[in-house]
Write a protein that holds these residues in place. Structure first.
Motif, PDB file in Angstrom:
ATOM      1  N   THR B 173       0.848  -1.191   0.000  1.00 10.97           N
ATOM      2  CA  THR B 173       0.000   0.000   0.000  1.00 10.97           C
ATOM      3  C   THR B 173       0.884   1.241   0.000  1.00 10.97           C
ATOM      4  OG1 THR B 173      -0.022   0.228   2.390  1.00 10.97           O
ATOM      5  CG2 THR B 173      -1.698  -1.203   1.417  1.00 10.97           C
ATOM      6  N   TRP B 174       0.248   2.377  -0.258  1.00 13.54           N
ATOM      7  CA  TRP B 174       1.004   3.632  -0.270  1.00 13.54           C
ATOM      8  C   TRP B 174       1.537   3.943   1.123  1.00 13.54           C
ATOM      9  CZ3 TRP B 174       2.872   6.501  -4.202  1.00 13.54           C
ATOM     10  CH2 TRP B 174       2.405   6.179  -5.480  1.00 13.54           C
ATOM     11  N   LYS B 178       5.449   4.536   2.053  1.00 12.73           N
ATOM     12  CA  LYS B 178       6.048   5.690   2.723  1.00 12.73           C
ATOM     13  C   LYS B 178       6.978   5.248   3.849  1.00 12.73           C
ATOM     14  CE  LYS B 178       4.925  10.286   4.115  1.00 12.73           C
ATOM     15  NZ  LYS B 178       3.912  11.167   4.639  1.00 12.73           N
ATOM     16  N   GLY B 210      -1.472   7.244  -8.123  1.00 17.19           N
ATOM     17  CA  GLY B 210      -1.946   7.497  -6.764  1.00 17.19           C
ATOM     18  C   GLY B 210      -3.434   7.809  -6.740  1.00 17.19           C
ATOM     19  N   THR B 234      -4.164  12.541  -2.979  1.00 15.83           N
ATOM     20  CA  THR B 234      -2.992  12.083  -3.727  1.00 15.83           C
ATOM     21  C   THR B 234      -1.936  13.174  -3.793  1.00 15.83           C
ATOM     22  OG1 THR B 234      -4.469  10.750  -5.059  1.00 15.83           O
ATOM     23  CG2 THR B 234      -2.241  11.028  -5.875  1.00 15.83           C
ATOM     24  N   TYR B 238       1.816  12.798  -2.393  1.00 14.82           N
ATOM     25  CA  TYR B 238       3.034  12.964  -3.191  1.00 14.82           C
ATOM     26  C   TYR B 238       3.876  14.097  -2.632  1.00 14.82           C
ATOM     27  CZ  TYR B 238       1.636   9.773  -7.004  1.00 14.82           C
ATOM     28  OH  TYR B 238       1.311   8.678  -7.753  1.00 14.82           O
TER      29      TYR B 238
END
Lengths: 289, 421
Positions: B173-174, B178, B210, B234, B238
């Motif tokens: 996952t995002w 991270k 994203g 998103t 970013y």
């Protein structure tokens, strides 16, 4: 009566040729700019000045116009300021002058696009030559991302512009300098004129017509110059380094708005014509005085 | 589609006089080319060094089987293809067949320039294709092009960097991503977790990865999705990568090729791009220990990859439609497709071809093909290039910190809605 018409008759063939090459396309572009045109150049409805109206309402276009004027002025004036001393030095007789002349002229032999692409690599933030040179010299600690923002990209583009315009300008000046008679300087020296006075009172006035030519020609080239900006930033980020030519190219071939693009090209044409006429007039008036 | 994106010496607006020259030149060609009954001219985009030779060879093989027809291949760099086609079509000097970006197709179909292929397409022929790839070139129920090149996107990650940072698996996952990127930053080796593209063609696409993960859409119900909550989230995500030093510095100076190069040099740990990067790594950085993984998912499990096809189309004004179709039929045989896709590193579009061990047993390609059910294609709407440009501009401003996120996106969305009207 008959005699008077002969010259016109004689220039007729060249006139027709010129008309076919210049005037006919001009007419076509004017008609493109006044019509709704599809991507493939097919004319649709006549819409008058609608393209021009939407252009002048577009902040990106207005910004690109001002930027083009700034770009042209900065590159042309920068080139002249750099070229005069270079030409003066290369005009002196010194050991290795031939090599020095070749070095100055060399960038001219490389296509502008190639130069621009080499600079794109050199300005790369992580692996570019410029950053690694500056780091080795201890001038910077962290890499500068030259092309990331207009505030660093545009000055670099102007410097590249100056660099590639110097050879041509120096060539013109060298031609001019070689026509200045040597005895003028000798006479001035015996009258007690220093080097600065010689430059100010003899060299510069005699070089004037050549500076004028370099000025007008460079203005036309630089105003229309596409490769440097396109190869380094394509007018980005967010249109912040767009000049009119790159804007024109994007409008025509990315977005397919040929009508609007034709309008941009006519506006560019108009700016250049007005500028050139003004300048030539000014220069001529000065010469008469 | 997938070639070096910077332009080499494109000329500004081709002048009419040059166009005239072109017409004159081509009419001369037309006179001299009368020896064969049918000459089929084909405009080909150059994807790699292998493209031209492949098509020349295919043309020869086809001519040997069909001695009445001559195939004339014209190879054009991808970057100037759109310009060449525009100029050729406006002068009426276009070829019979041409490769075009499928996202341009709508403009061409609207002007009636492209001939539908339906009367030639038998159920058997249609069955050759993987459906996903045929659908983007169907408009108003008619097939206007065949997918000559297909590709999707996935995340390449550097296994060595991940291992050094103590991470075993690519991020799912995002949020994971991270955390991983922060661990990679903590290594203190000037390597960055997220290779983020911020310049030139497809800058907007990098943002859509994203956006899709967050459940957003580029266009929904005829309105731009750029002012949706997903888009704002998103952009914030970013931006937090950028501000946290988790991307390479100065993202707006990196085009897709530039980010790929950073990945090959081991300076960024991930890059999201197309299958062809595998081939490049094999020749340029053979020691790079990398893997391919799906693009990270969003908090609600949203995912999406970008699917791209290029189509080969038949022009309405072609005088040799029958011979041209025969050549198309030949190009889309399993044998020819396999040869071509192996050379170019594209995804198989042909169902039989996908079973070839080269594709079926290739670990990298398997990831790409597994993503296809979630693949989104560029929406078929007029003014797509305009919208892409506006989106890229807006997110560049955000990346640079020159615009407040919400207002910048809202402004761009309003502009896009104007284009969509």
């Amino acid at each position: 009566m008959q005699r008077a018409s002969v010259p016109y008759f004689l220039i007729l063939p060249s006139f027709l040729l010129t008309a076919a090459i210049i005037l006919w396309p001009l007419k076509e572009i004017v008609s493109l700019s006044l019509h709704d045109v599809n991507r493939f150049g097919m004319l649709k409805d006549f819409i008058g000045l609608e393209h021009y109206r939407s252009l002048f309402a577009n902040p990106d276009f207005i910004a690109a116009t001002w930027r083009t004027l700034f770009w042209t002025a900065a590159v042309v004036i920068g080139t002249l300021i750099v070229s005069v001393p270079i030409a003066l030095i290369l005009n002196e007789d010194f050991y290795g002058r031939g090599i020095a002349r070749i070095l100055i002229m060399l960038p001219w032999a490389i296509s502008l696009t190639m130069t621009a692409i080499v600079w794109r690599w050199a300005l790369n933030g992580e692996s570019g030559m410029l950053n690694s040179a500056l780091r080795d010299l201890g001038i910077i600690d962290t890499n500068i991302q030259w092309l990331a923002e207009a505030s660093t990209a545009f000055p670099m583009q102007i410097l590249i512009g100056i660099l590639v315009s110097v050879p041509f300008t120096v060539t013109i000046f060298l031609g001019g300098l070689s026509s200045v008679p040597e005895d003028l300087y000798e006479a001035a020296a015996t009258e007690g004129a220093g080097r600065w006075d010689q430059f100010r009172l003899i060299t510069l006035p005699l070089l004037k017509p050549f500076i004028n030519i370099a000025f007008v020609l460079n203005t036309i080239y630089v105003f229309n110059s596409f490769p440097i900006i396109w190869a380094t930033t394509q007018g980005g980020p967010a249109n912040s380094t767009d000049i009119l030519v790159t804007y024109l190219y994007k409008t025509a071939f990315r977005m397919g708005r040929l009508g609007e693009a034709a309008a941009v090209s006519l506006i560019m044409f108009a700016i250049l014509i007005v500028f050139t006429i003004l300048y030539v007039r000014l220069a001529m008036r000065e010469e008469k005085q | 589609m997938e070639t070096a994106a910077y332009n080499k010496g494109n000329k500004p607006l081709m002048t009419i006089s040059r166009k005239l020259g072109l017409v004159a030149g081509l009419s001369l060609l037309a006179f001299s080319g009368g020896a064969f009954a049918d000459t089929v001219r084909v405009t080909i985009a150059e994807y790699s060094k292998g493209t031209g030779p492949y098509f020349e060879e295919a043309a020869k093989a086809f001519e040997a089987a069909n001695p009445d027809t001559k195939i004339q291949i014209e190879v054009v760099p991808w970057d100037s293809l759109q310009q060449k086609l525009t100029t050729d079509i406006s002068a009426g000097a276009n070829a019979d067949l041409s490769i075009i970006g499928t996202r341009w197709l709508l403009d061409y179909v609207k002007e009636g320039i492209i001939a539908p292929l339906d009367e030639n397409i038998t159920p058997d022929f249609k069955a050759r294709f993987i459906d996903t790839f045929l659908t983007p070139s169907v408009m108003d129920g008619k097939v206007y092009g065949l997918p000559i090149a297909a590709s999707a996107r996935a995340m390449y990650y550097n296994k060595d960097i991940f291992a050094k940072a103590g991470i075993d698996t690519p991020p799912a996952t995002w949020a994971d991503f991270k955390t991983s990127a922060e661990k990679i930053k903590a290594l203190g080796t000037e390597t960055y977790g997220f290779g983020l593209q911020g310049k030139e063609i497809e800058t907007d696409v990098y943002f859509y990865y994203g956006l899709w993960a967050n459940g957003g859409e580029i266009v929904k119900d005829g309105k731009s999705g750029l002012d949706s909550k997903a888009a704002i989230d998103t952009a914030k995500l970013y931006k937090s990568f950028i501000d946290g030093g988790l991307t390479q510095p100065g993202v707006t100076s990196y085009s897709r090729e530039d980010v790929q190069n950073l990945f090959k040099q081991g300076k960024v740990a991930t890059v999201i791009t197309a299958p062809f990067l595998s081939g490049q790594i094999k020749t340029e950085a053979p020691n790079l220990n990398y893997g391919v993984a799906p693009i990270p998912a969003g908090p609600d499990g949203g995912k999406g990859t970008y699917g791209v096809t290029d189509s080969i189309v038949l022009f309405e004004n072609s005088k040799n439609k029958e011979a041209a179709w025969k050549f198309l039929d030949f190009l889309f045989t399993t044998e020819q497709r396999t040869k071509f896709d192996k050379i170019e590193g594209f995804l198989p579009v042909n169902a039989e071809e996908a079973k070839d061990p080269y594709f079926a047993d290739n670990a990298d390609l398997k990831v790409f093909t597994s993503l296809l059910p979630d693949a989104r294609f560029a929406p078929v709407i007029p003014g797509w290039e305009d919208i892409a440009q506006t989106t890229s501009g807006a997110i560049q401003k955000i990346y640079l910190g020159q615009g407040e996120i919400e207002s910048t996106l809202k402004e761009a969305a309003a502009k896009i809605n104007e284009t969509l009207k």
